[in-house]
Design an enzyme around this catalytic site. Sequence first.
Site, PDB file in Angstrom:
ATOM      1  CE  LYS A 154      34.645  34.555  38.083  1.00  0.00           C
ATOM      2  NZ  LYS A 154      34.307  34.679  36.670  1.00  0.00           N
ATOM      3  CE1 TYR A 183      33.359  40.829  34.221  1.00  0.00           C
ATOM      4  CE2 TYR A 183      33.981  42.152  36.123  1.00  0.00           C
ATOM      5  CZ  TYR A 183      33.105  41.292  35.490  1.00  0.00           C
ATOM      6  OH  TYR A 183      31.962  40.889  36.143  1.00  0.00           O
ATOM      7  CG  HIS A 207      31.514  35.160  31.955  1.00  0.00           C
ATOM      8  ND1 HIS A 207      30.422  35.206  32.802  1.00  0.00           N
ATOM      9  CD2 HIS A 207      31.081  34.635  30.785  1.00  0.00           C
ATOM     10  CE1 HIS A 207      29.369  34.710  32.171  1.00  0.00           C
ATOM     11  NE2 HIS A 207      29.746  34.357  30.951  1.00  0.00           N
TER      12      HIS A 207
END
Length: 327
Positions: free
Chosen positions: A305, A268, A274
Amino acid sequence: MLTGRDGRVLYDQSGYGRPEGENIRLAPQEAIYLLHRQKIEVPGYTFDTLLAEYADQRNFLRSFLVYRDLRERGYVVQTGPHDYRVFRRGEKPGTGESLYLVRVLSERDPVRFVKLIEEVVTARNMRKQYVLAVVDDEEELTYYEIKLQKLADACVPALAIQKKEAILVGRSAMVRVPPQSDLEGAGFGKRLDDQRLMISPVELLYLMDAGLLGAKKGGALLSAADYFAYASQSDSELAEKGKVYTELRKHNFTPRTGYKFGHHFRVYCGKNVHSDLLVHAIEKEAVMPMSVISRSVRMAHSVKKKMLFGCVHTTGIQFVEFARIKL
């Protein structure tokens, strides 16, 4: 070898071959492609027979398939210094610079990270983008851009933490702190109840090394070295995970377990809800099948990601990013 004006036209207009005096020398992939496109003739051969002859050479067929795909996407392609140099669209040798250095692999080929990093560094020094062209068992192609990422500092500064003591519970540690404690605020631990916070092994190692948490076992205070020797007996990857975790924390990122994504960490930035990255810790000499890397990249992209492998070696951590691209 192409002789005469026809060969020179193919080189000047479309970048095929390499000049040798008045002639043009074609690589086998170029000759077979031009034969298939009916741009040249090869005495004694058809496209089928010439391809079959060269296909007996190890890795040739997949190399040809990548060459054909790049050409049909509008790129000028030359062999070397990896497998292919690929020029910007509309550019060719003599009038432009190559944009990509492409290495061809099959889905089952092993990726040796130390060699991969060396090749990416070479490409970067040449101001090129390094690309893996992977051919699967059904002859379909996937392209991956590989980058060596230098971590920037995260979006918010790290929070100050007061030193605390914990009790070892298995390989984890339990510390008594109220809800909304400074440890939780800094992204450490998981609540057991409203009085106790559980600290994972990589978190505990980091906090012990930083002098922020003391851990007791049987009433005796453990050193970080003693705890590592104890915890690593049941986790052979703890050394690599601990070093990558520490490096991420140095840049004020918050790593949490990435187990549900099949990787060591989800990472993070600041207070983001998220996670931004998936990170897997490996040693520098690690060898990993391309099929495994492909699954990792697919998973990361499906949850929006970036996929990074943290390679641990004596000079520090090298983060290697794999990203699928469309050329």
